[in-house]
Design a protein around this motif. Structure first.
Motif, PDB file in Angstrom:
ATOM      1  N   ALA A  10      52.031  13.197  35.607  1.00 14.05           N
ATOM      2  CA  ALA A  10      52.114  11.769  35.732  1.00 14.05           C
ATOM      3  C   ALA A  10      52.032  11.131  34.441  1.00 14.05           C
ATOM      4  O   ALA A  10      52.045  10.051  34.111  1.00 14.05           O
ATOM      5  CB  ALA A  10      50.851  11.377  36.326  1.00 14.05           C
ATOM      6  N   GLY A  11      52.323  11.852  33.148  1.00 13.89           N
ATOM      7  CA  GLY A  11      52.216  11.647  31.816  1.00 13.89           C
ATOM      8  C   GLY A  11      53.668  10.983  31.451  1.00 13.89           C
ATOM      9  O   GLY A  11      54.546  11.191  32.256  1.00 13.89           O
ATOM     10  N   PHE A  12      53.787  10.972  30.057  1.00 12.61           N
ATOM     11  CA  PHE A  12      55.256  10.690  29.464  1.00 12.61           C
ATOM     12  C   PHE A  12      56.058  11.652  29.779  1.00 12.61           C
ATOM     13  O   PHE A  12      57.118  11.481  30.415  1.00 12.61           O
ATOM     14  CB  PHE A  12      54.911  10.347  28.135  1.00 12.61           C
ATOM     15  CG  PHE A  12      56.077  10.352  27.127  1.00 12.61           C
ATOM     16  CD1 PHE A  12      57.288   9.614  27.710  1.00 12.61           C
ATOM     17  CD2 PHE A  12      56.146  10.940  26.122  1.00 12.61           C
ATOM     18  CE1 PHE A  12      58.265   9.561  26.838  1.00 12.61           C
ATOM     19  CE2 PHE A  12      57.334  10.907  25.107  1.00 12.61           C
ATOM     20  CZ  PHE A  12      58.308  10.307  25.528  1.00 12.61           C
ATOM     21  N   ILE A  13      55.791  12.995  29.062  1.00 12.78           N
ATOM     22  CA  ILE A  13      56.932  13.723  29.156  1.00 12.78           C
ATOM     23  C   ILE A  13      56.983  14.521  30.566  1.00 12.78           C
ATOM     24  O   ILE A  13      58.156  14.795  31.353  1.00 12.78           O
ATOM     25  CB  ILE A  13      56.673  15.108  27.988  1.00 12.78           C
ATOM     26  CG1 ILE A  13      56.916  14.339  26.797  1.00 12.78           C
ATOM     27  CG2 ILE A  13      57.938  16.123  27.991  1.00 12.78           C
ATOM     28  CD1 ILE A  13      56.204  15.344  25.507  1.00 12.78           C
ATOM     29  N   GLY A  14      55.835  14.820  31.129  1.00 10.07           N
ATOM     30  CA  GLY A  14      55.913  15.446  32.714  1.00 10.07           C
ATOM     31  C   GLY A  14      56.560  14.461  33.628  1.00 10.07           C
ATOM     32  O   GLY A  14      57.206  15.061  34.481  1.00 10.07           O
ATOM     33  N   ASN A  42      50.051   8.052  34.858  1.00  9.51           N
ATOM     34  CA  ASN A  42      50.464   6.883  35.772  1.00  9.51           C
ATOM     35  C   ASN A  42      51.333   7.157  36.897  1.00  9.51           C
ATOM     36  O   ASN A  42      52.304   7.415  36.370  1.00  9.51           O
ATOM     37  CB  ASN A  42      50.967   5.912  34.446  1.00  9.51           C
ATOM     38  CG  ASN A  42      51.383   4.620  35.007  1.00  9.51           C
ATOM     39  OD1 ASN A  42      51.225   4.224  36.325  1.00  9.51           O
ATOM     40  ND2 ASN A  42      51.806   3.494  34.295  1.00  9.51           N
ATOM     41  N   LEU A  43      50.681   7.049  38.084  1.00  9.45           N
ATOM     42  CA  LEU A  43      51.791   7.427  39.087  1.00  9.45           C
ATOM     43  C   LEU A  43      52.853   6.240  39.426  1.00  9.45           C
ATOM     44  O   LEU A  43      53.661   6.870  39.912  1.00  9.45           O
ATOM     45  CB  LEU A  43      50.953   7.508  40.482  1.00  9.45           C
ATOM     46  CG  LEU A  43      49.995   8.702  40.726  1.00  9.45           C
ATOM     47  CD1 LEU A  43      49.263   8.784  42.082  1.00  9.45           C
ATOM     48  CD2 LEU A  43      50.785  10.149  40.734  1.00  9.45           C
ATOM     49  N   ASP A  47      56.959   6.497  41.234  1.00 12.57           N
ATOM     50  CA  ASP A  47      57.234   5.852  42.379  1.00 12.57           C
ATOM     51  C   ASP A  47      58.315   6.023  42.998  1.00 12.57           C
ATOM     52  O   ASP A  47      58.450   6.181  44.194  1.00 12.57           O
ATOM     53  CB  ASP A  47      57.173   4.277  42.140  1.00 12.57           C
ATOM     54  CG  ASP A  47      55.756   3.637  42.076  1.00 12.57           C
ATOM     55  OD1 ASP A  47      55.054   4.223  42.653  1.00 12.57           O
ATOM     56  OD2 ASP A  47      55.630   2.391  41.571  1.00 12.57           O
ATOM     57  N   ASP A  48      59.392   6.317  42.312  1.00 19.20           N
ATOM     58  CA  ASP A  48      60.514   6.527  43.088  1.00 19.20           C
ATOM     59  C   ASP A  48      60.964   7.931  43.611  1.00 19.20           C
ATOM     60  O   ASP A  48      61.614   8.300  44.540  1.00 19.20           O
ATOM     61  CB  ASP A  48      61.952   6.383  42.076  1.00 19.20           C
ATOM     62  CG  ASP A  48      61.639   7.253  40.695  1.00 19.20           C
ATOM     63  OD1 ASP A  48      60.622   7.490  40.459  1.00 19.20           O
ATOM     64  OD2 ASP A  48      62.710   7.550  40.096  1.00 19.20           O
TER      65      ASP A  48
END
Ligand code: NAD
Ligand code: DAU
Length: 335
Positions: A10-14, A42-43, A47-48
């Motif tokens: 849920a992070g930047f690169i992940g 950040n979920l 979202d998509d």
């Protein structure tokens, strides 16, 4: 079909990596995203993909063996992105860095040793080498990390290697340079400066602003990681870089020029403690296997800056502190 356990998804690169996997493999992949949802998780980034049948989100801590164990058992490939990742925070409060970056990696490695996996990718960083004034670090160079963040990453990097040597776990370690792109938490240089400029706030440049970083577009990093799952050799370390070395002042000027904002927003402030002067990695080893970054720096930078222009609602919440309320309302979860 392979099952990937992506930690810190849920992070930047992940989150960019999960997007990359679905873009590349479509329905022919199963992705489990294990993330603790710290301030950096950040979920909304996902979202998509949230309702896809071949995706599952598990909120949990990589330091917790009972959470990690069944997920690793299910996985063919583990990609460990989960970490505390911001150098400034590690200077102020190193504790969480040691716990997640070192002990969390240990818990994942232990589970992988118990259950066996096809590949275990430990996402390390070019910061483990420390600073270099001339030339570039090769994978065989000694490690001289200089912040609590990079020292904890170096610990996990070598621990992962020890699991290859001692237990023949098929570990690959990657050491990538500075990433930029969408969904980067607005505490890191590029998103902080873009969003500050958009709000007509000053851009706080540490020291003389002549520190150099090698910038790589995040999807090139994702592509390199996935390439190494199939073409990398177990037990090996691979540097990954974009070949785009820039001073922090150059990055700042580029942002202000693109946004047509006054260069007087540049503000020189006290230097970061132990601030590494320059990072540079020699990428001949991965290049010899046939991988090169695809994205051109200027174009990718412009599209990244434009992404933050177009997605003000994404970063506005994070900067305003309303995020926790938003998160609770939309995802019915406490942060
Ligand atoms: P990030 O801070 O944006 O994301 C980290 C993610 O890990 C978040 O979603 C967070 O919630 C999660 N997390 C933190 N602690 C956890 C725990 N104990 N259990 C489960 N999840 C947890 O970081 P990033 O910039 O995306 O970096 C990802 C990885 O790549 C890190 O390992 C970092 O060291 C490495 N790396 C980053 C860069 C870069 O330029 N950002 C470059 C090279 C390597
Ligand atoms: O090199 C890879 C590493 O890159 C990753 O391992 C880390 O997770 C990632 O955070 C990044 O570390 P840096 O310290 O290089 O990134 P940061 O964006 O924090 O800073 C980049 C440069 O900009 C650095 O020289 C410090 C400077 N800087 C940063 C901030 C946040 C400023 O001058 N002002 C700032 O406000």
């Amino acid at each position: 079909m392979k099952t990937y356990l992506v930690t810190g998804g849920a992070g930047f690169i992940g989150s960019n990596y999960i997007h990359y996997l679905f873009q590349k493999y479509g329905d022919d992949v199963y992705v489990i995203n294990l993330d603790k949802l710290t301030y950096a998780g950040n979920l909304e980034n996902l979202d998509d993909v949230a309702t896809k049948k071949n995706y599952r989100f598990v909120r949990g801590d990589i330091c917790q063996a009972d959470v990690v164990d069944p997920l690793v058992k299910e996985a063919d490939v583990v990609v460990n992105f989960a970490a505390e990742s911001h150098v400034d925070r590690s200077i102020g409060a190193p504790d969480a860095f040691i716990k997640t970056d070192v002990y969390g990696a240990f818990i994942l490695l232990e589970a992988a040793r118990r259950h066996g996996v096809e590949k275990f990718i430990q996402i390390s960083t070019d910061e483990v080498y420390g600073s270099i004034i001339d030339g570039s670090f090769k994978e065989t160079d000694i490690l001289e990390p200089s912040s609590p963040y990079s020292a904890s990453k170096a610990g996990a990097d070598r621990l992962a290697y020890s699991y290859f040597v001692t237990y023949q776990l098929p570990v690959i370690i990657t050491r990538c340079s500075n990433n930029f792109g969408p969904y980067q938490y607005p505490e890191k240089l590029i998103p902080l400066f873009v969003t500050n400029a958009l709000e007509d706030k000053s851009l706080p440049i540490y020291g003389d602003g002549k520190n150099v970083r090698d910038w790589i577009y995040v999807l090139d990093h994702c592509d390199a990681v996935d390439f190494l799952i199939y073409h990398g050799k177990p037990g090996q370390v691979y540097n990954i870089g974009g070949g785009n070395e820039r001073t922090n002042i150059e990055i700042t000027d580029l942002i202000l020029t693109y946004l047509k904002k006054p260069h007087t927003l540049k503000t020189f402030i006290q230097d970061r403690l132990g601030h590494d002067r320059r990072y540079s990695v020699d990428t001949a080893k991965i290049t010899a296997l046939g991988w090169v970054p695809e994205h051109k720096f200027e174009r990718a930078m412009n599209s990244t800056i434009q992404w933050y222009v177009d997605n003000r609602s994404w970063w506005g919440k994070l900067k305003s502190g309303e995020y926790r309320e938003f998160y609770k309302a939309n995802y019915n979860k406490e942060l």
